[in-house]
Design a protein around this motif. Sequence first.
Motif, short mmCIF file in Angstrom:
data_model
loop_
_atom_site.label_atom_id
_atom_site.label_comp_id
_atom_site.label_asym_id
_atom_site.label_seq_id
_atom_site.Cartn_x
_atom_site.Cartn_y
_atom_site.Cartn_z
N VAL A 86 -1.89 -0.67 22.24
CA VAL A 86 -0.64 -0.19 21.66
C VAL A 86 0.52 -0.91 22.33
CG1 VAL A 86 0.82 1.83 21.27
CG2 VAL A 86 -1.67 2.08 21.22
N THR A 87 1.37 -1.56 21.51
CA THR A 87 2.55 -2.27 21.99
C THR A 87 3.73 -1.89 21.11
OG1 THR A 87 2.15 -4.16 20.55
CG2 THR A 87 1.15 -4.25 22.75
N PHE A 88 4.90 -2.48 21.40
CA PHE A 88 6.06 -2.28 20.53
C PHE A 88 5.69 -2.74 19.13
CE2 PHE A 88 9.77 -3.62 18.25
CZ PHE A 88 10.62 -2.55 18.43
N LEU A 122 11.56 4.42 23.27
CA LEU A 122 12.02 5.16 24.44
C LEU A 122 11.58 6.63 24.44
CD1 LEU A 122 15.66 3.76 24.58
CD2 LEU A 122 13.65 2.96 25.83
N SER A 123 10.95 7.09 23.36
CA SER A 123 10.52 8.49 23.28
C SER A 123 9.37 8.74 24.26
CB SER A 123 10.08 8.83 21.86
OG SER A 123 8.85 8.18 21.56
N PRO A 124 9.21 9.98 24.71
CA PRO A 124 8.13 10.29 25.65
C PRO A 124 6.74 9.94 25.11
CG PRO A 124 9.66 12.13 25.52
CD PRO A 124 10.07 11.14 24.46
N LEU A 125 6.51 10.17 23.83
CA LEU A 125 5.20 9.87 23.25
C LEU A 125 4.94 8.36 23.24
CD1 LEU A 125 2.56 10.71 21.97
CD2 LEU A 125 3.73 10.83 19.75
N ALA A 126 5.93 7.58 22.80
CA ALA A 126 5.76 6.12 22.76
C ALA A 126 5.54 5.57 24.16
CB ALA A 126 6.99 5.46 22.12
N ARG A 127 6.27 6.08 25.13
CA ARG A 127 6.11 5.61 26.51
C ARG A 127 4.69 5.89 27.02
NH1 ARG A 127 12.08 5.66 28.63
NH2 ARG A 127 11.27 4.91 30.60
N ALA A 128 4.14 7.04 26.61
CA ALA A 128 2.77 7.38 27.02
C ALA A 128 1.75 6.48 26.33
CB ALA A 128 2.48 8.85 26.72
N LEU A 129 2.06 6.05 25.10
CA LEU A 129 1.10 5.26 24.32
C LEU A 129 1.09 3.77 24.68
CD1 LEU A 129 1.78 6.84 20.81
CD2 LEU A 129 -0.34 7.05 22.14
N ILE A 130 2.25 3.21 25.02
CA ILE A 130 2.36 1.77 25.28
C ILE A 130 1.36 1.35 26.35
CG2 ILE A 130 3.89 -0.06 26.18
CD1 ILE A 130 4.89 0.71 23.48
N GLY A 131 0.61 0.30 26.03
CA GLY A 131 -0.35 -0.25 26.98
C GLY A 131 -1.73 0.37 26.89
N LYS A 132 -1.87 1.48 26.18
CA LYS A 132 -3.17 2.14 26.05
C LYS A 132 -3.94 1.50 24.91
CE LYS A 132 -2.22 5.35 29.17
NZ LYS A 132 -0.88 5.03 29.58
N ALA A 133 -5.25 1.75 24.89
CA ALA A 133 -6.12 1.17 23.86
C ALA A 133 -6.75 2.28 23.02
CB ALA A 133 -7.21 0.34 24.51
N VAL A 134 -7.29 1.87 21.87
CA VAL A 134 -8.00 2.80 21.00
C VAL A 134 -9.10 3.48 21.83
CG1 VAL A 134 -9.52 2.99 18.98
CG2 VAL A 134 -7.49 1.52 18.89
N GLY A 135 -9.22 4.78 21.66
CA GLY A 135 -10.22 5.55 22.40
C GLY A 135 -9.63 6.25 23.62
N ALA A 136 -8.42 5.87 24.02
CA ALA A 136 -7.80 6.48 25.19
C ALA A 136 -7.25 7.85 24.84
CB ALA A 136 -6.68 5.59 25.72
N THR A 148 -1.58 16.62 24.27
CA THR A 148 -2.56 15.57 24.51
C THR A 148 -3.06 15.03 23.16
OG1 THR A 148 -3.20 16.58 26.59
CG2 THR A 148 -4.76 15.01 25.63
N PHE A 149 -3.18 13.71 23.09
CA PHE A 149 -3.65 13.04 21.87
C PHE A 149 -4.75 12.04 22.21
CE2 PHE A 149 0.85 13.99 21.23
CZ PHE A 149 0.86 14.56 19.97
N ASP A 150 -5.66 11.83 21.25
CA ASP A 150 -6.63 10.74 21.33
C ASP A 150 -6.13 9.66 20.39
OD1 ASP A 150 -8.49 11.95 23.09
OD2 ASP A 150 -9.31 13.13 21.43
N ILE A 151 -6.20 8.39 20.83
CA ILE A 151 -5.80 7.27 19.98
C ILE A 151 -7.02 6.88 19.14
CG2 ILE A 151 -4.92 4.91 19.90
CD1 ILE A 151 -3.71 5.41 22.71
N LEU A 152 -6.93 7.10 17.82
CA LEU A 152 -8.05 6.81 16.92
C LEU A 152 -8.02 5.38 16.39
CD1 LEU A 152 -8.08 10.11 14.80
CD2 LEU A 152 -9.36 9.60 16.89
N GLN A 153 -6.82 4.91 16.04
CA GLN A 153 -6.63 3.55 15.50
C GLN A 153 -5.32 2.99 15.99
OE1 GLN A 153 -7.15 4.59 11.14
NE2 GLN A 153 -7.82 2.45 11.13
N ALA A 154 -5.22 1.67 15.97
CA ALA A 154 -3.95 1.03 16.33
C ALA A 154 -3.79 -0.26 15.53
CB ALA A 154 -3.89 0.73 17.82
#
Length: 160
Positions: A86-88, A122-136, A148-154
Amino acid sequence: MAIQRMPMTRPGYEKLSEELERLKYGERQAIIKAIAEARAHGDLSENAEYHAAREKQSFIEGRIGELEAKIGAAEVIEPPTSGDRVTFGSTVLLEDEAGKEYRYQIVGSDEAQPAKGRISVLSPLARALIGKAVGARVTAQLPGGKKTFDILQANFALTE
């Protein structure tokens, strides 16, 4: 002092550019005519049309300056269309603990429209997602509390 670059998607950049053009070459010209007409009515101290037109001109000039600064600092980033990080610009499919799915695209602050699935980088959710991969699994402190969320697709196309 270095200019702070602001990440922006191409559609966001184009939207700001179109607004700037409309203000500079449409509304600015119309307000100049309105001021000239109001001035022709005589005494400016009690001329409501003149004062209203000057106030609108002030607002338009301020917005033009703001848009020129944003466009000047813009760094247009094309959204990724593949990969699992997950990136910008990424579009992500998330699932919360209750099994509800959410689709979001991470965009610049000026482009954010949460109701349409476009969240600010800059949102809290986006900041938590940036740099993470599918499955995280990510946890973000949201206005309604921690979630808490699971990343299913990106990195797929977001349809509005």
